[in-house]
Design an enzyme around this catalytic site. Structure first.
Site, mmCIF file in Angstrom:
data_model
loop_
_atom_site.group_PDB
_atom_site.id
_atom_site.type_symbol
_atom_site.label_atom_id
_atom_site.label_comp_id
_atom_site.label_asym_id
_atom_site.label_seq_id
_atom_site.Cartn_x
_atom_site.Cartn_y
_atom_site.Cartn_z
ATOM 1 N N LYS A 81 0.857 -1.197 0.000
ATOM 2 C CA LYS A 81 0.000 0.000 0.000
ATOM 3 C C LYS A 81 0.890 1.243 0.000
ATOM 4 O O LYS A 81 1.922 1.273 0.694
ATOM 5 C CB LYS A 81 -0.906 -0.033 1.235
ATOM 6 C CG LYS A 81 -1.964 1.057 1.287
ATOM 7 C CD LYS A 81 -2.874 0.875 2.505
ATOM 8 C CE LYS A 81 -3.920 1.956 2.645
ATOM 9 N NZ LYS A 81 -4.804 1.766 3.813
ATOM 10 N N SER A 156 -9.786 1.876 2.936
ATOM 11 C CA SER A 156 -8.916 2.600 2.047
ATOM 12 C C SER A 156 -7.889 1.727 1.324
ATOM 13 O O SER A 156 -7.312 2.179 0.335
ATOM 14 C CB SER A 156 -8.172 3.679 2.839
ATOM 15 O OG SER A 156 -7.319 3.092 3.816
ATOM 16 N N SER A 180 -9.909 -0.355 7.205
ATOM 17 C CA SER A 180 -9.350 -0.258 5.853
ATOM 18 C C SER A 180 -8.679 -1.504 5.307
ATOM 19 O O SER A 180 -8.346 -1.547 4.135
ATOM 20 C CB SER A 180 -8.343 0.888 5.796
ATOM 21 O OG SER A 180 -9.036 2.080 5.598
HETATM 22 N N1 GLN Z 1 -13.054 4.436 6.300
HETATM 23 C C1 GLN Z 1 -12.461 4.894 7.503
HETATM 24 C C2 GLN Z 1 -12.034 6.335 7.354
HETATM 25 O O1 GLN Z 1 -12.305 6.890 6.361
HETATM 26 C C3 GLN Z 1 -11.321 4.019 7.880
HETATM 27 C C4 GLN Z 1 -10.120 4.245 7.093
HETATM 28 C C5 GLN Z 1 -8.964 3.411 7.506
HETATM 29 O O2 GLN Z 1 -9.105 2.396 8.188
HETATM 30 N N2 GLN Z 1 -7.797 3.866 7.123
HETATM 31 O O3 GLN Z 1 -11.447 6.919 8.204
#
Ligand code: GLN
Length: 489
Positions: A81, A156, A180
Site C-alpha cells: 500500500k 482505504s 481499511s
Molecule cells: N473508512 C475509515 C475512514 O475513512 C477508515 C479508514 C482506515 O481504516 N484507514 O477513516
C-alpha cells in the site's frame, strides 16, 4: 505447470517452490503477465517495476538452488500500500501533496518482509491518506472491484484487496485505522486481517491516526494471512507504541489450535436494517460453527453505536496534527502560485490535499481547539474506554465474536460520495475494533445474487492472534468460498 500460478496461495506456492516444480522467476512472470493483462481494468497499481522484481526472483532461485537458508516467504510477490515506505520508492499516500516524495528509508514492516525473502511487487492505490472506504479519494486513479468493475473495491486499502482478488499479486500489505483492511477484503472476496495495536511496527507507516493505525496482511487464505502476520510482527524500538511482550507464532499455532470454540454474537451488529443477503450469509456461517460443536452465545456491546462519532473525533484530531507536517516547505508539493512564506503554506496545502482530507483536517482542528477540547476530544476518549470495556466484558464469556464485516456489499462508483456521512457508515462494524485495539479478520463467506463477495468478521482478543486465525481457519475449511475468483480476463 498450470498457467494460473497467480491464483495460488503462498502456502501452495511454497511447496511448489521447495519441490522445484516452480521457480520464483516463473511465479514472478505469471504475476507480471497477469498484472499486464488485467490492471487496465482493475487499476490497482500506482507503480510496478518488473525488472527489479525479476532480479529478486532470480536471487531467490539462486538461494534455493545453492541450498542457502530460505525465509518463510522466499520468492513470494507482495504488493505494498502506498503509505508503507520503501527505500528508493515513491510513497505518495495517493495524495498530490506527496506526489514526488521518494522514501530515503525502509519502514520496519518492509525490513521484516525483506528478511523473509518475499519480493516487493508494486505500490498499490488507496484512499488519499487512507481516508475513505472506497478508494475513490485517491488523487491518481479509481481502482475497480475485480468482481464488478463498475463497483468500488472498498477502502482505504482498495488497491491491496483488488490486486489479491484479481491475481495481480499473491499477498499484499495494507493498513487499517477504522476498517481499511477488513472492509475492502470483504468487498473483494479475500482475507484481510487487522492485528492487535502495537504488534506490527508503525515506523515508516505514514501516519493518519496514530492511536488507531496498524499494518496488516491481505491474502487468499487464513494460513497465508498468519504467515504474513508472523513475518511483519515483532517488537520495534523505533516505534514507541510497539508491544514488547510475547507475540504468538501463528503459523505454527494453526497446526495445533482447534475448536470447538465459544463464539459471541453481538446483537448490535445485526440491526433490522442489515442487508438481507449479508444477514443470510453470516447466519449460515454461524451455523457452520454450530455444526462444528461451537457454543454460540448472544452478547451485548452496548456502546457500539457511539463508535462512529467517537472515531470521527479521535481520528480527525490525530490526523489534523499528523498532517500538519505537509507544509510545502520540505518534501511536499509546493504551489507555483506562492509569492511569500504564508502563501507557500496555504496554497501548497490548498492544492495538495483533496476534499476529504481537508474535511478531516478542519474537523480535527475544530475538536482540538481551545474551549472545545473537553467537550469533544476528552469526552470521546472516555467513551472509547467504554467501548473497550464492552469488549472486555464480552470476552469473559467467549473466545471471539462473529459479525458481518461491512453493512453493504461493493457499491457503484459515486453512490456514496455526495454525503460523507453515508460513506462513514460503511465502517460501523469495523471501527470499534480499532478503538479497542484488538485484532480482527475478514474472510469470504458467500456471494450476493449479483455475484459480489460477502465478508465474515471474526473479532479476537488482544494478543491472541493465534486463536483468531485458528477460529477463522475452521470456517474456511468447511467451505470453498475462499477458492472463488472473479471472472476477469
Ligand atoms: N473508512 C475509515 C475512514 O475513512 C477508515 C479508514 C482506515 O481504516 N484507514 O477513516
Amino acid at each position: 505447470m498450470s498457467e494460473d500460478l497467480f491464483y495460488k496461495t503462498a502456502t501452495e506456492l511454497r511447496n511448489l517452490l521447495d519441490t522445484k516444480e516452480v521457480s520464483a522467476v516463473e511465479l514472478m512472470h505469471s504475476v507480471i503477465d497477469r498484472t499486464e493483462a488485467v490492471d487496465d481494468q482493475v487499476k490497482a497499481y500506482l507503480d510496478t517495476n518488473a525488472d527489479e522484481a525479476l532480479e529478486q526472483a532470480r536471487a531467490s532461485d539462486e538461494r534455493r538452488n545453492s541450498g542457502q537458508a530460505l525465509g518463510p516467504l522466499d520468492g513470494i510477490p507482495v504488493s505494498i500500500k502506498d503509505l508503507i515506505v520503501e527505500k528508493g520508492k515513491k510513497a505518495r499516500c495517493a495524495s498530490r501533496i506527496l506526489e514526488n516524495f521518494i522514501s530515503p528509508y525502509d519502514s520496519t514492516a518492509m525490513v521484516n518482509l525483506r528478511n523473509t525473502g518475499a519480493i516487493p511487487w508494486g505500490r498499490v492505490n488507496m484512499d488519499e491518506f487512507a481516508m475513505g472506504s472506497s478508494t475513490e479519494t485517491s488523487y491518481f486513479k479509481k481502482t475497480a472491484n475485480p468482481w464488478d468493475t463498475g463497483c468500488i473495491p472498498g477502502g482505504s486499502s482498495g488497491g491491496s484487496a483488488a490486486c489479491v482478488a484479481a491475481g495481480e499479486t499473491i499477498l499484499s500489505l495494507g493498513s487499517d485505522t477504522g476498517g481499511s483492511i477488513r472492509q475492502p477484503a470483504a468487498l473483494c472476496g479475500v482475507v484481510g486481517m487487522k492485528p492487535t495495536y502495537g504488534t506490527v511496527s508503525r515506523y515508516g507507516l505514514i501516519a493518519f491516526a496514530s492511536s488507531l493505525d496498524q499494518i496488516g496482511p491481505f491474502s487468499r487464505c487464513v494460513e497465508d494471512s498468519a504467515m504474513l502476520f508472523d513475518a511483519i510482527s515483532g517488537h520495534d524500538p523505533l516505534d514507541s507504541t510497539s508491544y514488547s511482550g510475547n507475540i504468538p507464532d501463528c503459523t505454527n499455532a494453526l497446526k495445533e489450535k482447534k475448536g470447538p470454540w465459544k463464539l459471541g454474537i453481538p446483537r448490535e451488529y445485526f440491526p433490522d436494517s442489515l442487508d438481507p443477503e449479508i444477514r443470510t450469509a453470516v447466519d449460515a456461517a454461524i451455523d457452520t460453527y454450530r455444526q462444528q460443536g461451537c457454543e454460540i452465545i448472544e452478547v451485548d456491546l452496548p456502546h457500539t453505536d457511539l463508535a462512529i462519532p467517537v472515531y470521527y473525533i479521535i481520528a480527525t484530531a490525530e490526523a489534523s496534527s499528523n498532517l500538519a507536517r505537509y507544509d510545502g516547505i520540505r518534501y511536499t508539493h509546493r504551489s507555483e502560485e506562492a509569492t511569500n512564506a504564508l502563501d507557500i503554506y496555504f496554497k501548497s496545502r490548498g492544492e495538495g490535499f483533496g476534499e476529504e482530507v481537508k474535511r478531516r483536517i478542519i474537523l480535527g482542528s475544530f475538536v482540538l481547539s481551545s474551549g472545545y477540547f473537553d467537550a469533544y476530544y476528552l469526552r470521546a476518549q472516555k467513551v472509547r474506554n467504554l467501548i473497550r470495556k464492552d469488549f472486555n466484558q464480552a470476552f469473559q464469556k467467549v473466545d471471539a465474536l462473529l459479525t458481518p464485516t461491512s453493512p453493504p456489499p461493493a457499491f457503484k462508483f459515486g453512490e456514496r460520495t455526495d454525503n460523507p456521512i453515508t460513506m462513514y457508515l460503511s465502517d460501523i462494524f469495523t471501527i470499534n475494533v480499532n478503538l479497542a485495539g484488538i485484532p480482527a479478520i475478514s474472510l469470504p463467506c458467500g456471494l450476493t445474487g449479483d455475484n459480489l463477495p460477502i465478508g465474515l468478521q471474526v473479532i479476537g482478543q488482544a494478543l491472541k492472534e493465534d486463536e483468531l486465525f485458528a477460529i477463522a481457519r475452521d470456517f474456511e475449511q468447511a467451505h470453498d468460498y475462499w477458492k472463488l475468483h472473479p471472472d476477469l480476463r
